[in-house]
Design a protein around this motif. Structure first.
Motif, PDB file in Angstrom:
ATOM      1  N   MET A 268       0.495  -1.425  -0.523  1.00  0.00           N
ATOM      2  CA  MET A 268      -0.224  -0.209   0.518  1.00  0.00           C
ATOM      3  C   MET A 268       0.906   1.188  -0.264  1.00  0.00           C
ATOM      4  N   ALA A 269       2.168   1.456   0.845  1.00  0.00           N
ATOM      5  CA  ALA A 269       2.709   2.297   1.157  1.00  0.00           C
ATOM      6  C   ALA A 269       2.981   2.974  -0.237  1.00  0.00           C
ATOM      7  N   PRO A 270       4.004   2.059  -1.378  1.00  0.00           N
ATOM      8  CA  PRO A 270       4.317   2.878  -2.767  1.00  0.00           C
ATOM      9  C   PRO A 270       3.037   3.335  -3.422  1.00  0.00           C
ATOM     10  N   ASP A 271       2.057   3.007  -3.435  1.00  0.00           N
ATOM     11  CA  ASP A 271       0.821   3.748  -3.914  1.00  0.00           C
ATOM     12  C   ASP A 271       0.376   4.975  -3.543  1.00  0.00           C
ATOM     13  N   ARG A 272       0.861   4.645  -2.569  1.00  0.00           N
ATOM     14  CA  ARG A 272       0.586   6.606  -1.703  1.00  0.00           C
ATOM     15  C   ARG A 272       1.710   6.812  -1.555  1.00  0.00           C
ATOM     16  N   ARG A 273       2.570   6.621  -1.882  1.00  0.00           N
ATOM     17  CA  ARG A 273       3.948   7.497  -2.257  1.00  0.00           C
ATOM     18  C   ARG A 273       3.584   7.703  -3.950  1.00  0.00           C
ATOM     19  N   ASN A 274       3.735   7.035  -4.920  1.00  0.00           N
ATOM     20  CA  ASN A 274       3.786   7.452  -6.176  1.00  0.00           C
ATOM     21  C   ASN A 274       2.078   8.430  -6.092  1.00  0.00           C
ATOM     22  N   LEU A 275       1.019   8.024  -5.486  1.00  0.00           N
ATOM     23  CA  LEU A 275      -0.385   9.342  -6.078  1.00  0.00           C
ATOM     24  C   LEU A 275      -0.018  10.554  -5.156  1.00  0.00           C
ATOM     25  N   ILE A 276       1.321  10.355  -4.190  1.00  0.00           N
ATOM     26  CA  ILE A 276       2.144  12.171  -3.945  1.00  0.00           C
ATOM     27  C   ILE A 276       2.856  12.537  -4.195  1.00  0.00           C
ATOM     28  N   LEU A 277       3.445  11.453  -5.895  1.00  0.00           N
ATOM     29  CA  LEU A 277       4.091  12.131  -6.575  1.00  0.00           C
ATOM     30  C   LEU A 277       3.919  12.859  -7.825  1.00  0.00           C
ATOM     31  N   ASP A 278       1.894  11.878  -8.102  1.00  0.00           N
ATOM     32  CA  ASP A 278       1.507  12.127  -9.389  1.00  0.00           C
ATOM     33  C   ASP A 278       0.844  13.442  -9.435  1.00  0.00           C
ATOM     34  N   SER A 279       0.120  13.306  -7.414  1.00  0.00           N
ATOM     35  CA  SER A 279      -0.289  14.736  -7.149  1.00  0.00           C
ATOM     36  C   SER A 279       1.318  15.805  -7.813  1.00  0.00           C
ATOM     37  N   ALA A 280       2.525  16.061  -7.016  1.00  0.00           N
ATOM     38  CA  ALA A 280       3.408  16.879  -7.714  1.00  0.00           C
ATOM     39  C   ALA A 280       3.743  17.167  -8.289  1.00  0.00           C
ATOM     40  N   ILE A 281       3.760  16.127  -9.587  1.00  0.00           N
ATOM     41  CA  ILE A 281       3.792  16.676 -10.789  1.00  0.00           C
ATOM     42  C   ILE A 281       2.224  17.257 -11.392  1.00  0.00           C
ATOM     43  N   THR A 282       1.224  17.073 -11.008  1.00  0.00           N
ATOM     44  CA  THR A 282       0.259  18.099 -11.347  1.00  0.00           C
ATOM     45  C   THR A 282      -0.181  19.696 -10.694  1.00  0.00           C
ATOM     46  N   VAL A 283       0.993  19.422  -9.227  1.00  0.00           N
ATOM     47  CA  VAL A 283       0.793  21.174  -8.839  1.00  0.00           C
ATOM     48  C   VAL A 283       2.155  21.804  -9.149  1.00  0.00           C
ATOM     49  N   ILE A 284       3.257  21.107 -10.318  1.00  0.00           N
ATOM     50  CA  ILE A 284       4.046  21.968 -10.275  1.00  0.00           C
ATOM     51  C   ILE A 284       3.663  22.014 -12.164  1.00  0.00           C
ATOM     52  N   ALA A 285       3.001  21.149 -12.397  1.00  0.00           N
ATOM     53  CA  ALA A 285       2.792  21.289 -13.780  1.00  0.00           C
ATOM     54  C   ALA A 285       2.166  22.718 -13.836  1.00  0.00           C
TER      55      ALA A 285
END
Length: 172
Positions: free
Chosen positions: A1-18
């Motif tokens: 479950m942890a890698p999914d949450r980590r990837n969710l955060i990173l995908d969200s960071a990509i969206t925010v930076i973009a």
């Protein structure tokens, strides 16, 4: 479950930076975008700077996973709508590295990996070409064209046409 949450955060960071750029990145906004607690971001990444660094790695992994095979397809894919977010992240973090020495080494390593990927494809398709030099020129061109496209100073189709012509010249 942890890698999914980590990837969710990173995908969200990509969206925010973009959407807002690195300078506009706020941990609280990333947490809200991901639907997680701010403390979870600090747990995974330690700091805002750690989040930015991990986001660059994640954006590069996403781009590599989505990259088609072949020189032309790989390079032109960087100017596709599907690559818009990762291209924006790359451009933002690369620009931030000008002012943040801590990011420079990571950006250099990511650039070296990108050039090596393209050089390998060039060597396979055009063995008579100096693959390293051609890859350096073409990836630099992609970076510049992508920045102009994202900034709205160059139409995407024109950017793709310019890149396509440069690929022809480099592989001739």
């Amino acid at each position: 479950m942890a890698p999914d949450r980590r990837n969710l955060i990173l995908d969200s960071a990509i969206t925010v930076i973009a959407r807002t750029g690195v300078r506009g990145l706020r941990v609280e906004v990333v947490a809200a975008e991901a639907g997680v607690a701010v403390s979870l971001i600090y747990y995974y990444f330690g700091s805002r700077k750690g989040l930015v660094r991990a986001t660059l790695d994640h954006a590069n992994e996403r781009a590599a996973d989505a990259a088609p095979s072949g020189v032309r397809a790989t390079l032109l894919a960087e100017l596709d709508e599907a690559a818009r977010e990762t291209s924006a992240v790359w451009g933002e973090i690369q620009a931030s590295a000008v002012f943040d020495p801590d990011l420079r080494e990571q950006v250099r390593e990511a650039t070296d990996a990108w050039v090596a990927l393209v050089a390998g494809a060039i060597a396979a398709e055009a063995p008579a070409v100096d693959a390293q030099a051609a890859a350096e020129r073409l990836t630099a061109l992609v970076d510049g064209l992508s920045n102009r496209w994202l900034a709205g100073s160059l139409d995407r189709e024109r950017a793709r046409a310019l890149l396509d012509a440069a690929i022809d010249q480099e592989l001739a």
